[in-house]
Design a protein around this motif. Structure first.
Motif, PDB file in Angstrom:
ATOM      1  N   SER A 136       0.828  -1.215   0.000  1.00 23.98           N
ATOM      2  CA  SER A 136       0.000   0.000   0.000  1.00 23.98           C
ATOM      3  C   SER A 136       0.857   1.258   0.000  1.00 23.98           C
ATOM      4  CB  SER A 136      -0.929  -0.004   1.218  1.00 23.98           C
ATOM      5  OG  SER A 136      -0.216   0.261   2.417  1.00 23.98           O
ATOM      6  N   ARG A 137       2.120   1.141   0.419  1.00 28.79           N
ATOM      7  CA  ARG A 137       3.011   2.298   0.419  1.00 28.79           C
ATOM      8  C   ARG A 137       3.437   2.698  -0.991  1.00 28.79           C
ATOM      9  NH1 ARG A 137       5.170   3.637   5.407  1.00 28.79           N
ATOM     10  NH2 ARG A 137       4.355   2.349   7.103  1.00 28.79           N
ATOM     11  N   LEU A 138       3.145   1.850  -1.976  1.00 24.77           N
ATOM     12  CA  LEU A 138       3.371   2.214  -3.374  1.00 24.77           C
ATOM     13  C   LEU A 138       2.219   3.045  -3.930  1.00 24.77           C
ATOM     14  CD1 LEU A 138       4.606  -1.264  -4.667  1.00 24.77           C
ATOM     15  CD2 LEU A 138       6.020   0.785  -4.497  1.00 24.77           C
ATOM     16  N   HIS A 149      -5.926  10.981   1.708  1.00 25.73           N
ATOM     17  CA  HIS A 149      -5.041  11.965   1.077  1.00 25.73           C
ATOM     18  C   HIS A 149      -4.395  11.366  -0.167  1.00 25.73           C
ATOM     19  CE1 HIS A 149      -5.046  14.774   4.539  1.00 25.73           C
ATOM     20  NE2 HIS A 149      -5.165  13.668   5.264  1.00 25.73           N
ATOM     21  N   LEU A 150      -3.942  12.256  -1.041  1.00 22.89           N
ATOM     22  CA  LEU A 150      -3.136  11.869  -2.197  1.00 22.89           C
ATOM     23  C   LEU A 150      -1.669  12.178  -1.904  1.00 22.89           C
ATOM     24  CD1 LEU A 150      -5.232  13.144  -5.245  1.00 22.89           C
ATOM     25  CD2 LEU A 150      -4.831  10.772  -4.594  1.00 22.89           C
ATOM     26  N   ARG A 151      -0.774  11.342  -2.436  1.00 24.09           N
ATOM     27  CA  ARG A 151       0.653  11.565  -2.251  1.00 24.09           C
ATOM     28  C   ARG A 151       1.381  11.126  -3.527  1.00 24.09           C
ATOM     29  NH1 ARG A 151       1.563   6.656   2.127  1.00 24.09           N
ATOM     30  NH2 ARG A 151       1.025   4.939   0.711  1.00 24.09           N
ATOM     31  N   PRO A 152       2.591  11.605  -3.758  1.00 21.70           N
ATOM     32  CA  PRO A 152       3.344  11.181  -4.943  1.00 21.70           C
ATOM     33  C   PRO A 152       3.630   9.678  -4.896  1.00 21.70           C
ATOM     34  CG  PRO A 152       4.293  13.157  -3.981  1.00 21.70           C
ATOM     35  CD  PRO A 152       3.285  12.653  -3.002  1.00 21.70           C
ATOM     36  N   PRO A 153       3.699   9.015  -6.049  1.00 24.85           N
ATOM     37  CA  PRO A 153       4.040   7.593  -6.071  1.00 24.85           C
ATOM     38  C   PRO A 153       5.378   7.328  -5.391  1.00 24.85           C
ATOM     39  CG  PRO A 153       3.265   8.311  -8.226  1.00 24.85           C
ATOM     40  CD  PRO A 153       3.418   9.546  -7.386  1.00 24.85           C
TER      41      PRO A 153
END
Length: 371
Positions: A136-138, A149-153
């Motif tokens: 899930s950290r990917l 939230h959204l975060r960069p890949p």
């Protein structure tokens, strides 16, 4: 229930298909796409939370509650995933055996949560919760304080907690997929019978000989993956000063997560795409007794909607991108670990060799399976 009470034929029973395809493979893809979905639907964690809430309302404290030991780390999770890989690849289980193992595993989870607490055990000891959290950290999605939230890949990987057992967990994950590839290739077809004969000469039955041979193969595969990673870390240790092998192995372990996902996609993509369709008719006839609950029991698998060439390209692209991401993460971490940019760059020579080695191994396994 399907496993225990259903048909002894694996192809007619919902349990093996759900456990080995939808759960083991499908949730990896879902975790990468949508974040830590499993934690929201983890049945053991939900039960542990409910029992803890009820006990708290009743004023009942657990008589065995204790702190989770730091030295234990994620070793229980690593052993869980290794045990699951052994169950899938080496142990000749029936759907009934699988069903009872699921019941036993649930009881172990609840007992551990009673001792260490639901959340703490889910974060460290619950093998599947920890396993899917890694993938899930990917994802670009993550939840913080109940808000999505959204975060960069890839940005979720550098914050992976550095705890005991993390290296073992990732090496086990890659090793299981590696050995599964060997089983489907020509090498095991030539080596496996000789191992079976050797163990048979020691007095084992053909069934137990095959089980022992595959167990040995799984251990060798995991050990080989661990050796490759440790060699890369050893090369990094020679650069700069003040960084031990154990420290570097722990601080760079997150670079293995994209590789583990790449191996999973490369090896299991066709399995998920085709045999994952079995859930369509097994959900209507979960026990294999001729029922048709949702009217889909007579549906079949469509083997034509993906060509062999498409599958091959997906597998190769997954391997290449996964290893490039791993190398990017390693270089990013090196810039933090080493004071001088020159040392950070030199440290990545050995990691480059590791990534190329993993890529070559993955491509070779794919070619061996296609032959």
């Amino acid at each position: 229930y399907a496993g225990i009470a259903g048909s002894p034929e694996e192809a007619k029973n919902l349990a093996p298909n759900f456990v080995y395809i939808q759960f083991w493979v499908g949730l990896v893809v879902v975790s990468v796409l949508f974040g830590d979905v499993f934690r929201s639907f983890n049945p053991w964690l939900a039960t542990g939370r409910a029992v803890g809430w009820a006990a708290g309302r009743a004023g009942i404290a657990s008589p065995v509650r204790r702190e989770y030991p730091a030295w234990l780390g994620r070793w229980p999770a690593a052993l869980t995933i290794l045990g699951f890989g052994w169950l899938e690849l080496a142990y000749p289980e029936t759907p009934q055996t699988l069903g009872w193992i699921c019941v036993g595993f649930a009881l172990v989870q609840l007992a551990a949560m009673a001792v260490y607490g639901s959340e703490r055990w889910a974060d460290n000891g619950d093998g599947f919760s920890v396993y899917y959290n890694l993938y899930s950290r990917l994802s670009v999605f993550h939840r913080r304080d109940g808000v999505l939230h959204l975060r960069p890949p890839l940005s979720g990987l550098p914050s992976l907690p550095v705890v005991a057992g993390s290296v073992a967990l990732l090496c086990v994950a890659i090793g299981i997929t590696t050995f599964d590839g060997f089983l489907n290739g020509g090498i095991w077809a030539s080596v496996g019978p000789d191992l079976n004969d050797a163990f048979g000469n020691l007095g084992l039955s053909p069934l137990h000989s095959d089980e022992v041979a595959k167990t040995l193969g799984l251990v060798v595969a995991v050990s080989f993956v661990t050796l490759i990673y440790r060699l890369g870390i050893r090369g990094m240790e020679t650069v700069g000063r003040g960084h031990t092998r154990q420290e570097l192995a722990a601080r760079f372990v997150h670079t293995l997560v994209p590789i583990a996902f790449a191996y999973a996609m490369a090896h299991y993509f066709s399995l998920l795409a085709f045999y994952g369709q079995r859930i369509d008719y097994l959900i209507s006839d979960p026990l294999g007794n001729g029922s048709d609950i949702f009217g889909t029991a007579h549906n079949t698998i469509d083997l034509t909607y993906l060509s062999g060439r498409t599958i091959w390209y997906v597998q190769v692209v997954a391997l290449v991108i996964g290893h490039v991401c791993g190398l990017m993460l390693a270089h990013d971490r090196a810039l933090v670990v080493y004071r001088r940019v020159r040392d950070a760059t030199r440290s990545q020579y050995s990691m480059l060799v590791v990534m190329v080695g993993f890529t070559s191994l993955g491509l070779w396994l794919l070619s061996a399976v296609r032959q």
